[in-house]
Design an enzyme around this catalytic site. Structure first.
Site, PDB file in Angstrom:
ATOM      1  N   ARG A  58       4.082 -12.906  -6.326  1.00 30.63           N
ATOM      2  CA  ARG A  58       4.633 -11.649  -6.216  1.00 30.63           C
ATOM      3  C   ARG A  58       4.654 -11.020  -4.556  1.00 30.63           C
ATOM      4  O   ARG A  58       5.213  -9.895  -4.481  1.00 30.63           O
ATOM      5  CB  ARG A  58       4.106 -10.529  -7.342  1.00 30.63           C
ATOM      6  CG  ARG A  58       2.467 -10.539  -7.011  1.00 30.63           C
ATOM      7  CD  ARG A  58       1.906  -9.500  -8.099  1.00 30.63           C
ATOM      8  NE  ARG A  58       0.498  -9.748  -8.114  1.00 30.63           N
ATOM      9  CZ  ARG A  58      -0.155  -8.465  -8.133  1.00 30.63           C
ATOM     10  NH1 ARG A  58       0.305  -7.349  -7.919  1.00 30.63           N
ATOM     11  NH2 ARG A  58      -1.441  -8.837  -8.050  1.00 30.63           N
ATOM     12  N   ASN A  63       1.066  -7.500 -13.988  1.00 33.93           N
ATOM     13  CA  ASN A  63       1.659  -7.923 -12.667  1.00 33.93           C
ATOM     14  C   ASN A  63       1.056  -9.375 -12.403  1.00 33.93           C
ATOM     15  O   ASN A  63       1.976 -10.288 -12.251  1.00 33.93           O
ATOM     16  CB  ASN A  63       1.172  -7.200 -11.795  1.00 33.93           C
ATOM     17  CG  ASN A  63       1.480  -5.588 -11.456  1.00 33.93           C
ATOM     18  OD1 ASN A  63       2.075  -5.393 -12.518  1.00 33.93           O
ATOM     19  ND2 ASN A  63       1.266  -4.993 -10.337  1.00 33.93           N
ATOM     20  N   HIS A 111       0.936  -1.345  -0.001  1.00 31.50           N
ATOM     21  CA  HIS A 111      -0.032  -0.130  -0.105  1.00 31.50           C
ATOM     22  C   HIS A 111       0.812   1.360   0.026  1.00 31.50           C
ATOM     23  O   HIS A 111       0.723   2.104  -0.764  1.00 31.50           O
ATOM     24  CB  HIS A 111      -0.914   0.176   1.246  1.00 31.50           C
ATOM     25  CG  HIS A 111      -1.790   1.063   1.142  1.00 31.50           C
ATOM     26  ND1 HIS A 111      -3.079   0.905   0.569  1.00 31.50           N
ATOM     27  CD2 HIS A 111      -1.865   2.194   1.825  1.00 31.50           C
ATOM     28  CE1 HIS A 111      -3.800   1.947   0.498  1.00 31.50           C
ATOM     29  NE2 HIS A 111      -3.142   2.982   1.337  1.00 31.50           N
ATOM     30  N   CYS A 128      -2.029  -2.274 -18.332  1.00 29.05           N
ATOM     31  CA  CYS A 128      -2.396  -1.392 -17.137  1.00 29.05           C
ATOM     32  C   CYS A 128      -1.427  -1.759 -15.908  1.00 29.05           C
ATOM     33  O   CYS A 128      -1.824  -1.375 -14.708  1.00 29.05           O
ATOM     34  CB  CYS A 128      -3.798  -1.317 -16.928  1.00 29.05           C
ATOM     35  SG  CYS A 128      -4.231  -2.800 -16.602  1.00 29.05           S
ATOM     36  N   ARG A 140      -9.569   1.013 -10.067  1.00 26.31           N
ATOM     37  CA  ARG A 140      -9.753  -0.272  -9.247  1.00 26.31           C
ATOM     38  C   ARG A 140     -11.200   0.106  -8.260  1.00 26.31           C
ATOM     39  O   ARG A 140     -11.085   0.960  -7.508  1.00 26.31           O
ATOM     40  CB  ARG A 140      -8.343  -0.333  -8.274  1.00 26.31           C
ATOM     41  CG  ARG A 140      -7.235  -0.594  -9.158  1.00 26.31           C
ATOM     42  CD  ARG A 140      -6.036  -1.008  -8.197  1.00 26.31           C
ATOM     43  NE  ARG A 140      -4.913  -0.987  -9.007  1.00 26.31           N
ATOM     44  CZ  ARG A 140      -3.938  -0.073  -9.210  1.00 26.31           C
ATOM     45  NH1 ARG A 140      -4.438   1.251  -8.862  1.00 26.31           N
ATOM     46  NH2 ARG A 140      -2.889  -0.166  -9.888  1.00 26.31           N
ATOM     47  N   ARG A 142     -12.571  -0.964 -13.695  1.00 25.02           N
ATOM     48  CA  ARG A 142     -12.721  -2.563 -13.625  1.00 25.02           C
ATOM     49  C   ARG A 142     -13.365  -2.918 -12.496  1.00 25.02           C
ATOM     50  O   ARG A 142     -13.643  -2.543 -11.370  1.00 25.02           O
ATOM     51  CB  ARG A 142     -10.961  -2.649 -13.170  1.00 25.02           C
ATOM     52  CG  ARG A 142     -11.135  -4.420 -12.991  1.00 25.02           C
ATOM     53  CD  ARG A 142      -9.609  -4.787 -12.542  1.00 25.02           C
ATOM     54  NE  ARG A 142      -9.248  -4.328 -11.480  1.00 25.02           N
ATOM     55  CZ  ARG A 142      -7.923  -4.314 -11.032  1.00 25.02           C
ATOM     56  NH1 ARG A 142      -7.118  -4.841 -11.708  1.00 25.02           N
ATOM     57  NH2 ARG A 142      -7.732  -3.976  -9.642  1.00 25.02           N
TER      58      ARG A 142
END
Lengths: 85, 539
Positions: free
Chosen positions: B463, B452, B188, B500, B295, B331
């Protein structure tokens, strides 16, 4: 003393914020209001005790009011439960 | 002079005074007191002060992250008014003649133990809230600073790790840089730093015991180095670099309003990624052409129950209107795996990244999905909204989505609610979607490649596991080949394809992407002008 039973339909059960609103509502009445579930009981004006009961969706609680305004209190609390839980 | 190397999440350099957060010793000593009335008075004042702080935090959070996420501070206020909690503290002070700090800390521990012992993950988490409010009262009793909001000058934040609720409390104007001991480059803090355009280092092996608030520090995102108590020479070097950085920023300013076009005339769209309504300010400030990834999870996280259709509609409408007819790609819910909310009641999974998440939840629990789609379609009447679906692996999933979207539209028609036909596209973030992108391109209006997840699934690298960082090659040829394949398949059907994920903002790859024919890059707002500069210098 007046009372009613209510089965929680809200997905989240009696969570923190609605529990806070419940306390606010209960404080409007002079009557002593108690929420009971099985062997557990808590005064409706006590936030952490209410949260500590861990009431979940599908649980049935009994709400009791005792005092000068118990009729009004029980109706008010019933409406509150129906709207919030 | 003490120097540490960490992992850089955002380049840039900053110098300023340190604020160490969260690790201050809140050890409370038990003391015997004589005057219990005076102690109760001190307690009362500390509680009043705490309530005021919580009210301020609540109002600040409402403005910055919205009513839903701010509610936690309202709950804290209510908990602090709890009769049992206050009675227990009073009784300890009066009956045991102890100091207020000790009574508050002990009572806080007792109540938080009660929550911690409950057989409910949500209630277990409330133990932290009780500790939080007790800690706040204790700090007020001790006359300690609560957080960065009360700092007069901008500071370098040094912490073990920062939670979203901690970063919300910060005054963004007063942060020069972040340095954290833990946290990954996807944490974050990292996302916030990129949004705010400030240097940040994570995974820095700082011994917090040796760092004090008020020390001077230089944080250099380029070399991933932080220097505490730097020498005069180091300060001078830093000042020069900061000057250079400011000049560069001024140069970037001049690129505002210009096109993203190469010398030979190739164009690409540069859009911004955002995670909340309040981020729209950064989008406009950095002159992005639109929003390439909004998001929607922020509406669902950090709260107790599902957001209503109306609440979602208001948020989408606000963004669409603020962006004034620039494209806004929203999204749909991408929850599960690393992003969880208790009220979803998701079961713990051994392998959440490959589990019940994103579109899979939406297709199984259609009431959740429908509420979001209704809100999205309603909002199309107020701007240029596109809808994007995450975690697609099969053609049949898209068909199912269209069926549900069709039902939503029919319901809106019947209710006489107006909407526009939005562009509908999908995220390409699984190797399966890449390989069938020729089929998918026939069905959808656009692709956006989520690099990602695509990298994690393709290279089989988790990840979240920082041990694997050395094996993680974001420029792996497999990924670049996949991107080319997706772009080509989109173009064959006359559709567009963008990127993105993190990779979209990779300054070394911009040229490659333009040459590949990628139509759009959606990146952190702070990257827009930098990418524009590179593109305009390309042949």
């Amino acid at each position: 003393m007046k009372s009613f039973d209510y089965t929680i339909t809200d997905e989240a059960g009696i969570h923190a914020r609605p529990a806070g609103l419940l306390v606010k509502e209960a404080k409007k009445y002079q009557s002593k209001i108690v929420v009971k579930m099985g062997s557990k009981a808590a005064e409706a004006t006590k936030l952490m005790a209410i949260m500590g009961m861990g009431v979940k969706k599908g649980d049935t609680v009994t709400v009791e009011a005792e005092g000068g305004d118990e009729d009004v209190a029980v109706n008010g609390m019933k409406a509150f439960f129906e709207n919030n839980f | 002079m003490i120097e540490f190397i960490g992992k850089s999440v955002y380049k840039g350099i900053a110098m300023g005074k340190v604020l160490v957060m969260g690790k201050e010793e809140d050890i409370v000593k038990r003391e015997k007191i004589e005057d219990t009335n005076a102690e109760l008075l001190r307690l009362g004042n500390a509680i009043k002060k705490s309530q005021k702080q919580l009210q301020d935090l609540y109002e600040k959070a409402v403005k910055e992250v919205g009513e839903a996420s701010a509610a936690i501070f309202e709950v804290h206020q209510m908990m602090m008014e709890d009769e049992d909690y206050l009675d227990a503290i009073h009784n300890m002070i009066c009956n045991e003649n102890v100091n207020a700090e000790f009574a508050v800390a002990t009572t806080g521990d007792n109540f938080s133990d009660m929550f911690a012992a409950m057989d409910d993950d949500y209630m277990k988490a409330r133990a932290a809230d009780v500790r939080d409010i007790s800690g706040r009262i204790v700090r007020n009793l001790l006359g300690r600073e609560q957080n960065v909001m009360s700092q007069p000058e901008p500071v370098v934040i040094v912490a073990d790790d920062l939670s979203p609720s901690e970063t919300v409390q910060m005054d963004k104007e007063k942060i020069l840089a972040f340095v954290t001991v833990h946290g990954s480059t996807n944490s974050h803090t990292a996302i916030l730093a990129r949004m705010m355009n400030i240097p940040a280092l994570v995974g820095v092996p700082v011994d917090l015991g040796k760092i004090r608030t008020g020390m001077v520090a230089i944080v250099d995102g380029t070399s991933a180095k932080v220097i505490f108590e730097p020498s005069a020479q180091e300060c001078l070097t830093a000042v020069n670099k900061i000057k250079e950085q400011e000049e560069q920023a001024k140069l970037l300013e001049t690129l505002k309003g210009k096109e993203n076009i190469t010398k030979s005339g190739k164009k690409i769209n540069l859009y911004a990624n955002i995670g909340s309504v309040s981020d729209v300010g950064y989008v406009l400030e950095n002159d992005a052409g639109g929003i390439g990834l909004f998001r929607s999870e922020f509406l669902y996280l950090g709260r107790d129950s599902f957001p209503s259709e109306e609440e979602q509609f208001q948020a989408y409408k606000q963004v669409a209107q603020t962006m004034a007819n620039k494209k806004v790609i929203i999204r749909t819910l991408d929850i599960g795996a690393d992003k969880q909310a208790d009220y979803f009641g998701l079961e713990k999974e051994d392998n959440p990244a490959m589990g019940y998440r994103a579109i899979r939840i939406c297709l199984k629990q259609q009431d959740i999905f429908k509420a979001q789609l209704r809100a999205l379609f309603r909002a199309t009447a107020y701007g240029k909204i596109s809808i994007m679906y995450p975690m697609i692996t099969a053609v049949s999933e898209v068909e199912q989505i269209y069926k549900i979207a069709g039902e939503v539209k029919r319901e809106l028609d019947e209710a006489g609610i107006i909407y526009q036909e939005p562009e509908q596209g999908i995220m390409i973030e699984t190797p399966a979607a890449v390989l069938i992108s020729d089929e998918l391109a026939k069905l959808v209006d656009f692709f956006s490649i989520g690099t990602n997840d695509l990298t994690q699934y393709t290279l089989a690298i988790d990840r979240q596991n920082s041990k694997l960082d050395e094996f993680y090659d974001p420029h792996h040829p497999a990924i670049l080949k996949m991107i080319q394949m997706v772009v080509d398949n989109a173009h064959k059907e006359g559709k567009w394809a963008g990127i993105c994920g993190e990779l979209g903002a990779d300054m070394e790859l911009v040229k490659t992407f333009v040459q590949m024919g990628v139509d759009e890059l959606s990146v952190a707002p702070s990257m827009i002008l930098k990418l524009r500069q590179i593109i305009r210098e390309m042949d």
